[in-house]
Enzyme design. Structure first.
Site, PDB file in Angstrom:
ATOM      1  CG  HIS A 107      79.767   0.549  78.125  1.00 22.47           C
ATOM      2  ND1 HIS A 107      79.343   1.738  78.680  1.00 22.47           N
ATOM      3  CD2 HIS A 107      78.656  -0.024  77.617  1.00 22.47           C
ATOM      4  CE1 HIS A 107      78.037   1.860  78.521  1.00 22.47           C
ATOM      5  NE2 HIS A 107      77.597   0.794  77.885  1.00 22.47           N
ATOM      6  CG  ASP A 137      81.020   4.443  79.656  1.00 20.98           C
ATOM      7  OD1 ASP A 137      81.696   3.794  78.832  1.00 20.98           O
ATOM      8  OD2 ASP A 137      79.828   4.179  79.916  1.00 20.98           O
ATOM      9  CB  SER A 210      75.172   1.765  75.969  1.00 19.48           C
ATOM     10  OG  SER A 210      74.954   1.313  77.259  1.00 19.48           O
TER      11      SER A 210
END
Length: 357
Positions: A107, A137, A210
């Site tokens: 993402h 992911d 992230s």
């Protein structure tokens, strides 16, 4: 998690999310001691804490040794709603090989038109997205060059609830921020169709974290920080990381696929079962010493003859201990797996052809 450079507020919904379509945060907050007088030897600072009364360990040696392998990622993508037709986003990642392969979250780089990687020494490199696994992911990037600093890969199976962990990343674009906490739980499945059982921590993470690494006290990466649970868009004590063994398996598939050998981008083996642990009473009733209970069977599982009420006790000759282990075994399996079931006190072996999705 990642963060939009042009929209930084209120990014995360009130559930565990990866900030889909924009950014997802996952990193921790604990200041690293950078003074010259507080640089103990690596072995001393990484000594595991077995005494619960001991003080929190010093993470400075981990930050000093492996911080240079953690990178800041900037992404540019098309955005017709912006003044110049583009928008930007920030995330984190870490170098896993000296020739410039980098792991991050899917993402973080999804739909990117341009990806730039910045190292702690100030060097910046254009990065190529080698491939992604959207369901898991995970994304693999590549920068040109050699001799890059790398992290050390650990084994999440050796970590326990209550262990100290450390994160390094770029929350809100603040490069190489070090945070810490403990493992709160393992094998968290955040949705029924999720292929990954996450490591839950209480490490403070925020947008921009992230894709960054989660370290144990030996300085080994055991996870990729990916999500938080938040009602406000900021850290609220619940952070989630992808186990590194699963991520490295995806990375190997992606790299092999980029060389034309296998793997459709983003595919993930699926058995098609919903399972849960056996209670003690259930285990006694079916006479099973281990395994997991099938709650629902569909797709490949149903085609192989697996049904609700069966107990999966082994896959490809390896005993199944818990739900998370079963999930990891299926994620790493080839097209066909041999599954041993306990059904009404008798063992049955079936062959299941896994689906990809």
């Amino acid at each position: 998690m990642s963060i939009s450079k042009y929209r930084r507020g209120g990014v995360i919904a009130g559930v565990a999310v990866a900030l889909a379509g924009t950014w997802a945060v996952s990193h921790h907050r604990a200041s690293a001691d950078e003074s010259d007088s507080a640089k103990p030897t690596l072995s001393a600072s990484m000594q595991k804490v077995d005494d619960v009364k001991a003080q929190a360990p010093n993470f400075s040696a981990i930050a000093a040794k492996y911080g240079p392998a953690v990178v800041h990622i900037e992404v540019v993508k098309e955005n017709p709603d912006s003044a110049d037709g583009h928008s930007g986003a920030l995330g984190s990642g870490f170098i896993v090989s000296q020739d410039g392969y980098i792991l991050t979250n899917n993402h973080v780089v999804e739909d990117a038109d341009e990806v730039t990687v910045k190292l702690t020494d100030g060097r910046t490199f254009p990065a190529r997205v080698i491939g992604t696994n959207k369901a898991g992911d995970v994304a693999v990037l590549k920068i040109g060059g050699s001799g890059f600093p790398t992290v050390k890969i650990g084994n999440p199976e050796n970590s326990h609830v209550g262990d100290w962990v450390v994160a390094i990343g770029s929350p809100y674009g603040l490069d190489n921020t070090v945070t810490s906490g403990i493992i709160s739980a393992k094998s968290r499945q955040l949705s029924e169709d999720s292929p990954t059982h996450m490591i839950q921590t209480d490490v403070p993470v925020n947008p921009g974290n992230s894709g960054g690494p989660l370290f144990n006290l030996d300085g080994e990466v055991i996870g990729i920080n990916s999500m938080i649970y938040s009602r406000t868009g900021g850290f609220q004590g619940l952070s989630f990381a992808i186990p590194i063994d699963e991520a490295m398996h995806m990375k190997d598939q992606i790299v092999q696929g980029s060389n034309g050998s296998q793997l459709a981008r983003g595919s993930h083996p699926r058995l098609g079962v919903a399972v849960r642990p056996l209670t003690e009473d259930e285990a006694q009733q079916v006479g099973a010493d281990g395994g997991v209970l099938v709650v629902r069977a569909a797709g490949p599982a149903r085609a192989a003859g697996i049904s609700a009420g069966d107990v999966i006790v082994a896959v490809n000759g390896v005993e199944v201990r818990d739900v998370g282990q079963l999930q990891r075994m299926i994620a790493r399996a080839d097209d066909t797996v041999s599954i041993v079931l306990d059904r009404d006190g008798q063992q049955v072996t079936v062959q299941a052809e896994l689906a990809q999705g």
